[in-house]
Structure formats: C-alpha cells, structure tokens
Scaffold this active site. Structure first.
Site, PDB file in Angstrom:
ATOM      1  N   TRP A  78       0.843  -1.208   0.000  1.00  0.00           N
ATOM      2  CA  TRP A  78       0.000   0.000   0.000  1.00  0.00           C
ATOM      3  C   TRP A  78       0.881   1.262   0.000  1.00  0.00           C
ATOM      4  O   TRP A  78       0.529   2.277  -0.598  1.00  0.00           O
ATOM      5  CB  TRP A  78      -0.907  -0.007   1.235  1.00  0.00           C
ATOM      6  CG  TRP A  78      -1.693   1.265   1.401  1.00  0.00           C
ATOM      7  CD1 TRP A  78      -2.878   1.576   0.815  1.00  0.00           C
ATOM      8  CD2 TRP A  78      -1.352   2.399   2.214  1.00  0.00           C
ATOM      9  NE1 TRP A  78      -3.300   2.818   1.202  1.00  0.00           N
ATOM     10  CE2 TRP A  78      -2.376   3.344   2.058  1.00  0.00           C
ATOM     11  CE3 TRP A  78      -0.283   2.708   3.058  1.00  0.00           C
ATOM     12  CZ2 TRP A  78      -2.366   4.574   2.718  1.00  0.00           C
ATOM     13  CZ3 TRP A  78      -0.269   3.927   3.703  1.00  0.00           C
ATOM     14  CH2 TRP A  78      -1.301   4.851   3.539  1.00  0.00           C
ATOM     15  N   HIS A  79       2.032   1.178   0.666  1.00  0.00           N
ATOM     16  CA  HIS A  79       2.874   2.370   0.782  1.00  0.00           C
ATOM     17  C   HIS A  79       3.496   2.788  -0.547  1.00  0.00           C
ATOM     18  O   HIS A  79       3.848   3.957  -0.719  1.00  0.00           O
ATOM     19  CB  HIS A  79       3.979   2.151   1.817  1.00  0.00           C
ATOM     20  CG  HIS A  79       3.474   2.290   3.225  1.00  0.00           C
ATOM     21  ND1 HIS A  79       2.912   1.248   3.917  1.00  0.00           N
ATOM     22  CD2 HIS A  79       3.426   3.355   4.058  1.00  0.00           C
ATOM     23  CE1 HIS A  79       2.546   1.666   5.115  1.00  0.00           C
ATOM     24  NE2 HIS A  79       2.839   2.936   5.232  1.00  0.00           N
ATOM     25  N   GLY A  80       3.677   1.862  -1.445  1.00  0.00           N
ATOM     26  CA  GLY A  80       4.267   2.290  -2.708  1.00  0.00           C
ATOM     27  C   GLY A  80       4.571   1.126  -3.625  1.00  0.00           C
ATOM     28  O   GLY A  80       4.614  -0.036  -3.199  1.00  0.00           O
ATOM     29  N   PHE A  98       2.694   8.769  -0.541  1.00  0.00           N
ATOM     30  CA  PHE A  98       2.002   7.474  -0.577  1.00  0.00           C
ATOM     31  C   PHE A  98       0.546   7.650  -0.951  1.00  0.00           C
ATOM     32  O   PHE A  98      -0.248   6.822  -0.875  1.00  0.00           O
ATOM     33  CB  PHE A  98       2.133   6.751   0.770  1.00  0.00           C
ATOM     34  CG  PHE A  98       3.574   6.633   1.215  1.00  0.00           C
ATOM     35  CD1 PHE A  98       4.573   6.352   0.293  1.00  0.00           C
ATOM     36  CD2 PHE A  98       3.931   6.822   2.530  1.00  0.00           C
ATOM     37  CE1 PHE A  98       5.891   6.255   0.688  1.00  0.00           C
ATOM     38  CE2 PHE A  98       5.255   6.721   2.936  1.00  0.00           C
ATOM     39  CZ  PHE A  98       6.235   6.447   2.016  1.00  0.00           C
TER      40      PHE A  98
END
Lengths: 497, 336
Positions: free
Chosen positions: A325-327, A497
């Site tokens: 999800w962060h990247g 993000f």
C-alpha cells in the site's frame, strides 16, 4: 499546499476560519459545513487542479453506490459492493502500480516495458481507503449517508485529506450533525491550537532538521556508495526519527486543525518507539492504518477464525499488503514482509512464553525496547532506500561488513548529532501529544484541557497542563521557531504514498 | 486554571511576534553570511567580502552589476590600460550573477561604508528588472530586508519570511564556529587576490577553469536575439506609470546614488546591452540622463563574433569593453 507553509498559515487557514465562523456567527451552521467542504476541495485543487476530477468522481461514485446498495437485497448489495471495491482498487492500481506491475510482468516474460510515467493524484491511497471502508460499512449496516454534502465533507475535510488519519464515517457522522446544530466548544479550539503548534514544531524543528543526515546516507547508498558503520547508523537513526516526527507531526497538525473546526480526528500515534514488542509497536504506529488493515483486510481474510496457522498466515498477508500500500517498489514489499515476519514471530513467542508481568524490571524492559527499535530500524532501511541494493549496502555497513574504502559521512557535524540526540530523547522519553493535552478521540467524552498550570504540572511530575499564560508563551515560542524555519520547502513523507 | 480563548491566542501571537523580532536582532559574523551565497556556477560573494574587509589594496574604481559586468570587465587589463594613460588606479569587479538592483545596493553599501572608493561604475541595461534579486536575502543586512519597499515588491514577503530563520542559522553557525564545532557547508578557497576577473575563463569551486571563448555565427546570434525578443516583457504600463512599474529598481538606484554622495564617490553608468540592444538604454534616458554620466560601448558590440550568448560578451568582447572603458575613464577624467 503544505500545512507548514506561509500560503496555508497566512492565506488558506485564516480565510477558511473567517468563512466558517463568519457563517456560523450569522446562524448559518448548515452552510458553514458546506463552506468547509468547498474550502477542502479548493485546498485539494491547489496541489494540481486537474487531479480534482479523480477525487470528485470517486466521491460521486461511492456515494451513489452506497445509496443504491441500501435499497438492494443481499445478493444485489454484495454485487454492488464488489463492483465498488473493484472500481476503487482499479483506480488505485492504475495510478499507483500500473508501471510497477507492467515493468515486472514484462521482465517475467522477457519483454521490454516502456513506463507510462503515470502521476499519482496526491492522497489517492488515503481517500481510496477511506471510501472503501465506507462502502463496506454501508454494506454491513445497510445504512448510508443521506446528505451528499456530509459525505463529500467526510472524504475531503482538508486536515485529513492528503495523508490521513484515515477516518470512518461512523466517527464523523454524529460530529457533522452536531456541527449543524450546536455551537463549537471554545475549549476545542484552544486544544486545537496547542496540538497544531506541537505538530508543526515536530515537523519543522525536528523532522526537517534530520532530513539532511538521512538523505546524505540513503541517497549516496542508492548511488552505490559504501559507508562505514558510524555513517550507516547515523543515517538510519536519523531516518527512524525523521519519519516519526514527520508523520506524527503531520497527524498532530491534522488533529489540531480539525479541532479548530469543531471536529475530532482519531489519534494516529502513541509513542511507538517506547513499545516493548512489535505487536505493541503496531498498536502505536499509524494507528488508523493498522486498524483499517485489521478491520478490512485481516478479518475478511479470516482473522483468527481458522486456527493458529491461518491466523499467522493472515497476519503476514496483512502486513505484506500494508507494505505494498505504501508504494510500488520491491523495497516496500520487503518492508511489509519484514514486519509480517516480525509480527508472526512475536505471536509465536507470545504463545510459547508466559506473558510478561505488567511491571517489568527496567533492564528487561530496556532490552525489549532496544530489540523492537533495532528491528524497526532494519525495516526502515528498506522503506527509505530507493533500491534494494542500497538498503542491503546500508545494512551491511551497520553490521560492520564494510569494504576497506568505505566512506565516512562528510556532513557529520555538531548540529547533526544535536538534532539526532534531541529528537531521540523526545521520542523515547517525552510524553506524547495526547498525554500533554488530554486529547481524546471519543466523542462521547467531553474535551477538556487539564486544569493544572504548567509549573504545578512540572513540579508534580505530571505531563498534562492547562491552557495557562505559560503554556501560551511556550506555544508562541514554538510557533515562532517553526515560522522561522518553514521557508525551507519540505514535503511530508506520507504525501508520497 | 484555564483562560479565555481570546487571551490565550493574544499571548501566543504576541510571544511569537516578540520571539521573531528577537531572532531578527541576533548578531552574527557577516563573513558567514557572504559565504552562504555559494550555490552558483560562479560563486564570488565570499571573495567580495574578503576584498572589502581583508585586503588593504586600495579600491579606486568599483564595478557593480550582474553577470554582464562580470563577463565584460577585466579589471587587471583596465588597470594596465589606465597606467599607460598615466593613471594609477586599482579597479575591482564586484558583480554578482543574476539581476536585481537591491543586490547592487547591498554590495555598494558594504563597500562604501567600509572602504574609500573614488569611482563607482554601475551597470545599466536596456531594461531594468522589475523584480528584486533572488539572492538579496543571503547578503543584505537585516535592516535593509525589513526596510525594502513593500509596495509592488514581489520579493518582499519571501525575504521577510526568510529573515528570522537566516538570522538564527547565522547566529548558531557563528557560535559553533567560535567554539570550533562548525562543519561548514561551504569552505571558501584561499584568497584569490585583489582582482577576480571572469572574462577570459571562469573558475568553479572544483578548481576547473572554463574558457569563455565561445562565439556564434551571425545567423545563430540573430536566432538568439529573436528568442530573447519573444521572451522579454517590455514595459507593461504607460510611461506615466513607469514609476510604479519600475519602483523597486529606481528606489535602489536612488539609494546607491545617495550613498555614493554621502561618501564622496563619483558614479558613472556603464551600458552593457544584450546582443542587438538599443543604442542607448531607455531607463537611462528616462531617469538619469541629467544626473549621472554614461559610458556607452554599444556601437562596438555589433559583431556576432564577440558574443558568448545573447547577453554576455566573450573574451574578445570583454577586451573591447574593457579597453573602451579605460579610454572613457581617462578621456572624461572620471578618474585621475
């Protein structure tokens, strides 16, 4: 626009407050809520007006889906929910992961992929998660937000729009209703000012003064430089502190700003670096994301319902997806996998050994805290590095596996170490924002700043104090120091993000 | 114990204002301030400070201007030319790259308040820059940042907002340096002598000398000129309102002229046009023709061979300008 910018502090915020309270002073409480929604959209459009269509179309889409879902039977509602989830995730995947997936899939089949250079609309990860949660909640409760303005405000309210905290409709709905009916408690505004000042001080005075130390090491490591152990440790510790003060500072500012408009946002940080286990760390770090992942990923995956191994598998998958999800990058995958592994191990150890006594000896407690910090720092190396090679290089240096020609940190000076030591002391020993202000996100509890003054509070060893003249002076000094430093442009890490 | 919201906010605001004012008043080592302007391909601010404060060699003629002055005036050659005319004078090129009259004022002030100067040669171009110099905040005294014209000065708020932080940074650096704990971002090279001329070559901080001998064909220069013509914003307001549009540069030129008068320093303008620029500088014609003499080498700068780009002459062009200025100084007896 950044919260820590002159445009925001002396332009947008005063105008938003004047408009909002000006309408309320004329008895126009309902329109003041609409005004706040419009101001929030303007805040978003300031970044890149052309991206606003993505935000607005997701709002319209999700509002419509939820509205129709409430009218359908179980099967129809479920189909609509799946459609909504796919549409939201589809947008997120397109903007955030398309090039990453394309590159890796092409490499897998031995073909070349030309990256499209898709630019992600700012905050898309956050407003997508906020709205996904809303759809699932609506499906479960068969209840939906009737007023479009309220729904749009729920998604867009500017303090949380770009980087959280991730909010739930159930938390905000009664607050919007109250906002339309009752005046705002002045105590909330006082608390909001104090929390905002703490947040901006964390960001501008601490996090931004650690950037140079962290960047010097990580950027060079990504470019192939091998550092000696001292340099690698300095960079890693600096980044560990930078990301904490950056994000918790942002979250404090968001909570403070929301309070100025009579709204409470959930707490996002609770002294995570004081944790004595990884499980505890994740109860204190980015709390709203952890909660979201638990409620909308871990539990739907089966949670602990399928036995111990299924639970551990679900824990691991949840953290892995949390990392992704962060990247879009392998470093985030590894970061998620590391935390998944840490948590699984923590659960296994907890099952194997008797629970620790509530009051542990200081040495035992210290060792546990140090171990947690070490594990978290190792993971942060992957989180911060742009390349897996750069991260591994830094970890090798931290482990004293360094080549003879390893570089030292040229920029190392007194100021660099001063900021690191100061930030570490605050992160490890100082009370956190909610301890200082007695802030609670529970709307059932009245918000009241503590009633004891600063000096009495300090003498008694307490950490909470009232909005006294001494506190106002401290806030003024912190705000002035922050203002003096915000000319240096420094975006929040989580805006990426 | 709690207090009313209004009182609480008033105390915060007053404390913040007082604290910011105290920050602005913090003392520092001015040399560090000049060192802080080092992020250009042609850094010389530290040298300007050294030349003014640490080198006792006289400064008879001071050139102040932008990179056009920097690339046009070879002061050692000028001294030699003047010596042949029987004039023993030491000339110094105090240019700073990029345009903005506030920067010229800051340099002139530092120079004239610390050293006796016989002649100040101030750059004049075909169009005054309406905006202040982007690096004024690095060099200027705090009082000059605060007292800059506010109205129609697009850089005022930017500089004003940066001032407290700059003062704190410089104060802390000064204190750290005094106890030997400062790790400078920039260490100036050893003193580069009384004449730092960047007309034949430009020496960057890495010690590399970049020759300034580039030249273009006539067709290329005409193309560059056409591009510049398209990029330049001519005066926007009618002539009657030019005092508004060019308020900031005119204010600083007047300040420089006053400063020079106070210190008995003669002032001459030196017109350094861009390639194909007008025969005389319109700002000079509009404001200063009756007050300040002008040296105008424009007729000598028509050949495309002597231009490195659209606004800077090359080494050949520099020799032409320098020789012209030497002749004018001697002929008009601006310096004796």
């Amino acid at each position: 626009m950044l919260f820590n910018s002159y445009a925001f502090l002396f332009g947008f915020l005063p105008l938003a407050l004047i408009g909002f309270f000006g309408l309320r002073a004329r008895g126009l409480r309902g329109p003041s809520v609409t005004f706040l929604m419009v101001a929030s959209l303007a805040f978003y459009a300031y970044w890149k007006p052309s991206d606003t269509w993505v935000l607005v179309s997701t709002i319209v889409m999700n509002y419509t889906i939820a509205r129709y879902m409430s009218r359908l039977g179980h099967g129809g509602a479920k189909a609509l929910l799946i459609l909504g989830i796919c549409a939201n995730l589809g947008l997120l995947v397109y903007f955030k992961y398309f090039d990453f997936l394309g590159t890796n899939l092409a490499a897998l089949v031995g073909k070349e992929y030309v990256a499209r250079g898709i630019v992600m609309p700012i905050g898309i990860s956050f407003f997508t998660f906020t709205q996904l949660a809303y759809l699932v909640d609506c499906y479960r409760s068969r209840d939906y937000e009737g007023q479009f303005t309220n729904y749009a405000l729920f998604v867009t309210i500017f303090p949380h729009l770009i980087a959280g905290p991730i909010i739930h409709h159930a938390e905000m709905r009664p607050q919007f209703a109250r906002l339309r009916k009752t005046p705002i408690d002045m105590e909330m505004i006082k608390m909001g000012v104090i929390i905002f000042v703490i947040g901006i001080a964390k960001k501008v005075l601490l996090a931004d003064n650690l950037v140079a130390s962290a960047d010097a090491v990580f950027n060079a490591a990504d470019a192939g430089t091998h550092f000696n152990a001292a340099a690698a440790w300095t960079g890693t510790v600096a980044y560990t502190l930078q990301i904490y003060f950056d994000f918790s500072g942002y979250s404090d500012m968001a909570i403070g700003l929301a309070l100025l408009f009579g709204l409470r946002l959930p707490i996002n940080f609770n002294s995570p670096y004081k944790s004595r286990s990884i499980i505890e760390f994740w109860r204190c770090w980015h709390i709203t994301l952890s909660t979201w992942l638990r409620d909308y990923l871990y539990i739907p995956l089966g949670g602990n319902r399928g036995g111990e191994w299924a639970r551990l598998r679900n824990v691991f998958i949840t953290f892995l997806l949390g990392g992704i999800w962060h990247g879009a990058g392998w470093t985030f995958v590894i970061w998620g996998a590391l935390h998944g592994t840490y948590n699984v191990t923590n659960h296994l150890l907890r099952n194997k050994f008797a629970p620790a006594p509530a009051r542990e000896g200081w040495l035992r407690s210290f060792i546990k805290q140090a171990c947690v910090l070490l594990l978290v720092m190792i993971a942060w190396v992957f989180f911060r590095a742009k390349t897996v090679g750069g991260a591994i290089g830094i970890l090798q240096s931290m482990a004293f596996i360094v080549p003879a020609e390893a570089s030292r940190l040229e920029q190392a000076d007194f100021a660099m170490y001063f900021w690191i030591v100061l930030a570490a002391a605050i992160a490890l020993f100082a009370p956190n924002t909610q301890q200082i202000t007695a802030y609670t996100q529970k709307t059932t509890e009245q918000l009241r700043l503590p009633r004891i003054d600063l000096l009495t509070s300090l003498r008694s060893g307490s950490v909470a104090f009232a909005a006294s003249p001494a506190v106002a002076v401290v806030c003024g000094l912190l705000f002035a120091a922050a203002l003096a430093c915000i000319w240096r442009p420094a975006i929040f890490i989580y805006f990426n993000f | 114990m709690s207090m009313r919201l209004r009182n609480f906010l008033v105390i915060i605001v007053l404390t913040a204002i007082l604290a910011l004012a105290a920050m602005v008043a913090l003392p520092h080592d001015k040399y560090l301030r000049y060192q802080s302007l080092n992020d250009h391909t042609a850094p010389n601010a530290y040298w300007i400070y050294e030349r003014i404060h640490t080198d006792p060699t006289p400064i008879d003629i001071a050139f102040i201007g932008s990179s056009r002055t920097g690339r046009s005036m070879h002061t050692e050659r000028l001294q030699e030319n003047l010596a042949r005319e029987g004039i023993q004078a030491r000339a110094v090129n105090f240019h700073i790259v990029k345009t903005g009259r506030d920067m010229h004022y800051a340099i002139a002030k530092e120079l004239l308040t610390n050293r006796p100067v016989k002649l100040l040669v101030l750059e004049m171009t075909e169009l005054e820059d309406r905006t202040p110099h982007p690096d004024f905040i690095f060099i200027a005294d705090a009082a000059d940042v605060l007292s800059a014209p506010l109205f129609l000065n697009v850089g005022y708020l930017r500089n004003f907002s940066r001032l407290p932080g700059r003062q704190v940074d410089l104060f802390l650096e000064t204190q750290l340096e005094s106890v030997g704990l400062r790790q400078p971002d920039f260490t100036p090279p050893s003193y580069q002598g009384p004449n730092l001329d960047w007309t034949e070559f430009l020496q960057t901080l890495d010690g590399v000398r970049h020759p300034l001998t580039t030249h273009h064909s006539h067709a290329e220069m005409e193309k560059i000129r056409a591009e510049q013509d398209a990029a330049i914003t001519p005066p926007l307001l009618p002539k009657a309102l030019a005092s508004l549009e060019f308020k900031v540069p005119r204010y600083y030129i007047e300040q420089i002229l006053e400063l020079a008068k106070e210190h008995n320093t003669k002032v001459v303008f030196l017109y350094l046009p861009r390639y194909g620029g007008p025969k005389t500088p319109p700002p000079y014609d509009a404001m200063y023709r009756s007050k300040v003499p002008l040296m105008n080498p424009q007729p000598l700068l028509q050949s495309s061979d002597i231009w490195a780009d659209g606004t800077h002459v090359n080494w050949s062009g520099s020799k032409i300008v320098t020789d012209f200025v030497a002749e004018e100084l001697a002929r008009e007896k601006y310096i004796e």
